[in-house]
Design a protein around this motif. Structure first.
Motif, PDB file in Angstrom:
ATOM      1  N   GLN A 183     -21.901  26.465 -38.274  1.00 51.96           N
ATOM      2  CA  GLN A 183     -21.963  26.778 -39.438  1.00 51.96           C
ATOM      3  C   GLN A 183     -20.993  26.038 -40.192  1.00 51.96           C
ATOM      4  N   LEU A 213     -18.986  26.467 -43.191  1.00 51.76           N
ATOM      5  CA  LEU A 213     -18.343  27.549 -44.219  1.00 51.76           C
ATOM      6  C   LEU A 213     -17.855  26.759 -45.437  1.00 51.76           C
ATOM      7  N   ASN A 244     -30.860  22.914 -45.690  1.00 47.16           N
ATOM      8  CA  ASN A 244     -30.752  23.962 -44.267  1.00 47.16           C
ATOM      9  C   ASN A 244     -32.022  23.912 -43.716  1.00 47.16           C
ATOM     10  N   GLY A 275     -30.076  21.452 -41.642  1.00 47.51           N
ATOM     11  CA  GLY A 275     -28.605  21.240 -42.272  1.00 47.51           C
ATOM     12  C   GLY A 275     -28.203  19.874 -42.397  1.00 47.51           C
ATOM     13  N   GLN A 324     -26.035  21.125 -38.435  1.00 48.20           N
ATOM     14  CA  GLN A 324     -25.119  22.359 -38.717  1.00 48.20           C
ATOM     15  C   GLN A 324     -25.651  22.799 -40.264  1.00 48.20           C
ATOM     16  N   LYS A 325     -26.123  24.064 -40.135  1.00 47.42           N
ATOM     17  CA  LYS A 325     -26.332  24.655 -41.617  1.00 47.42           C
ATOM     18  C   LYS A 325     -25.352  25.177 -42.379  1.00 47.42           C
ATOM     19  N   ILE A 326     -25.413  24.994 -43.876  1.00 47.56           N
ATOM     20  CA  ILE A 326     -24.313  25.411 -44.622  1.00 47.56           C
ATOM     21  C   ILE A 326     -24.521  26.700 -44.970  1.00 47.56           C
ATOM     22  N   GLU A 327     -23.186  27.435 -44.976  1.00 49.35           N
ATOM     23  CA  GLU A 327     -23.136  29.051 -45.184  1.00 49.35           C
ATOM     24  C   GLU A 327     -22.172  29.337 -46.537  1.00 49.35           C
TER      25      GLU A 327
END
Length: 372
Positions: free
Chosen positions: A23, A25, A55, A59, A63-66
């Motif tokens: 993630q 962050l 996402n 992503g 990796q996905k953005i939170e």
């Protein structure tokens, strides 16, 4: 059996650790409640349009953005504390889309202490441009540019009695500096120059001056509700002065809050026309299509600001590689040259974190929408 259980436990712990690292962050502090709540929501919604689309495609570097958003109630002190929490406790890689000039100023010490980049603050304050703030990467144009353009436009219409009413803070002072540049170029003096308390504006002493000087236009450098209250007071006193305010109020929520006083108010803009179809910038078309896919019928200037800022954020994360750190993102952003956001280019370096210089004017029409 015990060995197998230990293996599963180790595997689960490793998977959990990998999932946490997967993630990206990013932290945000802004006034989701309070006088700028409507605009903050729209700007954030615009950013989420792009982030969620990224996402959905896997992503950035897998990796996905939170986005972790905290409400500072448009209070500078709370904004600073929220920034500390996001940086020290949530361990965000970057901060994003803060709102307000004194609020962003309160965040600067935390950025510098922990080497955290801030992308796309929703403020055009010159203090964030010159001298260069090492960790601040502006996307939108400055308030001074907007205010100067507004005065030039009014003067081109033959308007010479121009008043300036501004919040008594760094944002207000910044807007006044731009307006004064425009007035000097037009060889004019303000018919009225007054400041208001940012938290509790009182238009009682100012309104008679607007009427008595027969002011033709009032440039209001203040946030949402203060501008709404000011216009209401001026109209109640019989003033028909043209009202001009800056892009911090370029939201659908601001128009709604104006009610019957909305028509004819000029709002400066720092992004292309959000409802243009035939001659739309590629970024506008992209945002329109993503909004439509989400079931939204329209986008606002505030949403475009968030959308553009998100594009810069994602590019910085992408260039920072599969194992981004705060330092790597900082270097990646400073390495951006002529990034095409969709018809508008942005570049940065160690000596220049300015971003875009686009400025335009809009007027609120009878349909309760911005028109250009």
């Amino acid at each position: 059996m015990k060995k197998l259980n230990r293996w599963f436990a180790t595997f689960a712990l490793t998977a959990l650790s990998f999932g946490a690292q997967a993630q990206l962050l990013v932290g945000q502090t802004a006034g989701f409640t309070g006088p700028v709540g409507a605009g903050v929501k729209e700007t954030t919604d615009g950013a989420k349009l792009y982030i969620e689309a990224v996402n959905a495609k896997g992503g950035v570097n897998g990796q996905k953005i939170e986005l972790i958003s905290l409400d500072d109630k448009f209070d500078p002190k709370q904004a600073g504390e929220n920034a500390r929490k996001l940086i020290e406790e949530q361990n965000v890689l970057a901060l994003f889309l803060t709102r307000g000039t004194p609020h962003t100023e309160a965040i600067l010490p935390h950025l510098d202490k922990h080497n955290v980049p801030l992308v796309g603050p929703s403020t055009g304050a010159m203090v964030l441009h010159l001298p260069v703030q090492k960790h601040v990467f502006n996307v939108r144009a400055t308030y001074q540019r907007e205010a100067e353009k507004a005065v030039a436009h009014l003067n081109s219409m033959g308007i010479t009695r121009i008043a300036i009413v501004h919040a008594d803070d760094s944002f207000g002072a910044d807007g006044v500096a731009g307006a004064q540049k425009g007035l000097i170029a037009a060889k004019l003096q303000p018919s009225v120059l007054e400041k208001i308390n940012r938290a509790k504006p009182d238009f009682g002493p100012i309104t008679p001056k607007i009427v008595q000087t027969n002011t033709q236009a009032v440039i209001m450098v203040a946030s949402g509700q203060a501008v709404v209250d000011g216009i209401k007071a001026f109209r109640a006193a019989g003033s028909a002065a043209q009202i001009v305010t800056l892009s911090n109020n370029a939201s659908g929520g601001f128009i709604k809050s104006l009610g019957d006083n909305a028509r004819g108010v000029i709002v400066t803009q720092v992004f292309p026309y959000e409802r243009s179809i035939a001659f739309a910038f590629a970024m506008v078309k992209e945002a329109q299509e993503m909004a439509k896919a989400k079931g939204a019928s329209d986008i606002s200037p505030a949403m475009l600001e968030g959308f553009a800022a998100a594009k810069v954020l994602v590019e910085g994360l992408r260039r920072a590689g599969p194992k981004p750190t705060r330092e790597k993102i900082q270097a990646a952003l400073e390495g951006i040259r002529k990034l095409d956001l969709g018809g508008l280019e942005v570049s940065y370096s160690t000596e220049d974190h300015t971003g875009l210089d686009f400025a335009d004017l809009s007027i609120i029409g009878t349909d309760g929408r911005f028109r250009r």
